[in-house]
Enzyme design. Structure first.
Site, PDB file in Angstrom:
ATOM      1  N   ASP A  94       0.856  -1.172   0.000  1.00  0.00           N
ATOM      2  CA  ASP A  94       0.000   0.000   0.000  1.00  0.00           C
ATOM      3  C   ASP A  94       0.901   1.233   0.000  1.00  0.00           C
ATOM      4  O   ASP A  94       1.985   1.225   0.573  1.00  0.00           O
ATOM      5  CB  ASP A  94      -0.908  -0.015   1.235  1.00  0.00           C
ATOM      6  CG  ASP A  94      -2.062   0.953   1.122  1.00  0.00           C
ATOM      7  OD1 ASP A  94      -2.188   1.615   0.073  1.00  0.00           O
ATOM      8  OD2 ASP A  94      -2.843   1.052   2.084  1.00  0.00           O
ATOM      9  N   ASP A 273      -7.681  -7.616   1.455  1.00  0.00           N
ATOM     10  CA  ASP A 273      -6.698  -7.598   2.541  1.00  0.00           C
ATOM     11  C   ASP A 273      -7.352  -7.016   3.770  1.00  0.00           C
ATOM     12  O   ASP A 273      -8.308  -6.235   3.666  1.00  0.00           O
ATOM     13  CB  ASP A 273      -5.479  -6.738   2.176  1.00  0.00           C
ATOM     14  CG  ASP A 273      -5.738  -5.265   2.492  1.00  0.00           C
ATOM     15  OD1 ASP A 273      -5.312  -4.787   3.560  1.00  0.00           O
ATOM     16  OD2 ASP A 273      -6.404  -4.582   1.683  1.00  0.00           O
ATOM     17  N   CYS A 313      -6.340 -26.402  10.568  1.00  0.00           N
ATOM     18  CA  CYS A 313      -5.139 -25.606  10.861  1.00  0.00           C
ATOM     19  C   CYS A 313      -4.269 -26.313  11.908  1.00  0.00           C
ATOM     20  O   CYS A 313      -4.712 -27.222  12.618  1.00  0.00           O
ATOM     21  CB  CYS A 313      -5.517 -24.206  11.336  1.00  0.00           C
ATOM     22  SG  CYS A 313      -6.072 -24.093  13.064  1.00  0.00           S
ATOM     23  N   HIS A 342      -5.069 -19.847  13.448  1.00  0.00           N
ATOM     24  CA  HIS A 342      -6.426 -20.342  13.216  1.00  0.00           C
ATOM     25  C   HIS A 342      -7.257 -19.361  12.397  1.00  0.00           C
ATOM     26  O   HIS A 342      -7.902 -19.752  11.411  1.00  0.00           O
ATOM     27  CB  HIS A 342      -7.135 -20.625  14.535  1.00  0.00           C
ATOM     28  CG  HIS A 342      -8.598 -20.902  14.341  1.00  0.00           C
ATOM     29  ND1 HIS A 342      -9.058 -22.123  13.883  1.00  0.00           N
ATOM     30  CD2 HIS A 342      -9.701 -20.105  14.466  1.00  0.00           C
ATOM     31  CE1 HIS A 342     -10.379 -22.065  13.755  1.00  0.00           C
ATOM     32  NE2 HIS A 342     -10.792 -20.855  14.107  1.00  0.00           N
TER      33      HIS A 342
END
Length: 351
Positions: A94, A273, A313, A342
């Site tokens: 960014d 994002d 996970c 997680h």
């Protein structure tokens, strides 16, 4: 050896939802995808290997923060951002426009750029489209973002128009600089334009048409998830996506809650994002198929199985919900790491 390339191939559609493949100098990524946020060249608490293991294809870093510390020149001299942070896959940076927006009284916006004081040492800096683009060329990500002016939710139409028109001028300046640079575009780095316009439908239309008229490699929807309600966010996302080129990737900036990802994909978004999954994880808030839960609640004190039986996970394969709760109650750093693993896996598996 062939020059590094950036390319997007749309492969499937289902209504307005899309699936495709993004090719970058540091590898390919299947869309839609979510980018974990590595603001200062690290996803907080996790190694690059752990971020890769949860399914991340691309990560996001921030040129503003890296400009302040350790400095663009330092990162460049150390081999560029990929080598510096030990991440071999694609990276998006960014520009710093959103960070300048969020600094409130520490910054002043003019037609030339944004003057701000460092939150680290109080030193004064002046970000311009040219500098923001040069910083990202020096860092060497696969995708750089134009410098834009994000404006707060609730601003008047006049204020939003002024910021939007400034964003359009800056977008052209960023594009011209990027095209003329001996690095950047020549090294296969992509540059994305950003659509603004707040919550005014006519301004969103005008901005989408103005930004898409510049031949960027991709296009972002900015200025959402800044305080408006969910219905407005979804409505404006769909409105802008319909106006953007079909053959270029579309990026909804700063959005990462599970329900928002589903709604964004349905409206034709390819890239997302957000720091949300890891930020709330560090506060003991974890994603499950039934919704977000507070791991510190007493109900988990004796739960022998994993928090989420459906999750694959590392955390859910190896530790009980009771153990995770204990780590948080004891303020052990391992708890923050396991919770972050997680939540990232949940979001990445979902998308």
């Amino acid at each position: 050896m062939a020059a590094p390339t950036f390319n997007f191939q749309l492969q499937h559609t289902d209504g307005t939802a899309r699936a495709g493949e993004l090719e970058t100098p540091h590898g390919k990524a299947l869309t839609p995808f979510f980018m974990p946020v590595a603001t200062q060249a690290t996803v907080k608490g996790l190694t690059p290997e752990e971020v890769r293991d949860v399914g991340a294809q691309v990560v996001l870093s921030n040129a503003y923060h890296l400009y302040l510390r350790p400095g663009v020149e330092t990162v460049s001299n150390l081999g560029g951002l990929h080598k510096f942070m030990g991440w071999g896959g694609p990276i998006l940076t960014d520009s710093g426009g959103f960070q300048a927006f969020s600094m409130g009284p520490l910054r002043k916006v003019t037609d030339d750029g944004i003057r701000f004081r460092s939150h680290i040492d109080g030193s004064e800096h002046n970000f311009t489209p040219d500098l923001a683009t040069a910083n990202q060329e020096g860092l060497g990500p696969d995708i750089a973002m134009c410098f834009d002016q994000c404006i707060a939710y609730g601003a008047t139409e006049k204020e939003v128009r002024q910021a939007m028109e400034r964003t359009h001028r800056w977008a052209q300046e960023c594009f011209d600089r990027h095209q003329a640079s001996p690095t950047g575009a020549a090294d296969g780095q992509a540059l994305f334009g950003i659509v603004q316009g707040g919550t005014f439908p006519e301004l969103r239309d005008e901005s989408a048409r103005a930004i898409s008229a510049i031949p960027f490699h991709g296009y972002a929807v900015g200025g959402l998830a800044v305080g408006e309600n969910k219905e407005d966010m979804y409505r404006f996302t769909g409105q802008v996506a319909e106006l953007l080129p079909q053959d270029k990737p579309r990026y909804l900036m700063g959005v990462g809650s599970p329900e928002d990802l589903v709604e964004g994909v349905a409206r034709g978004i390819d890239m997302f994002d957000c720091a949300l999954p890891t930020r709330v994880a560090r506060n003991g808030s974890l994603f499950t198929p039934e919704g977000r839960v507070d791991l510190t609640k007493a109900r988990y004190a004796e739960q022998q199985g994993p928090l989420d039986e459906t999750c694959d996970c590392y955390t859910c394969r190896n530790y009980s919900a009771a153990y995770l709760r204990h780590l948080f109650r004891a303020k052990e750093l391992l708890g923050l790491r396991l919770a972050s693993i997680h939540n990232l896996r949940f979001v990445l598996a979902l998308i």
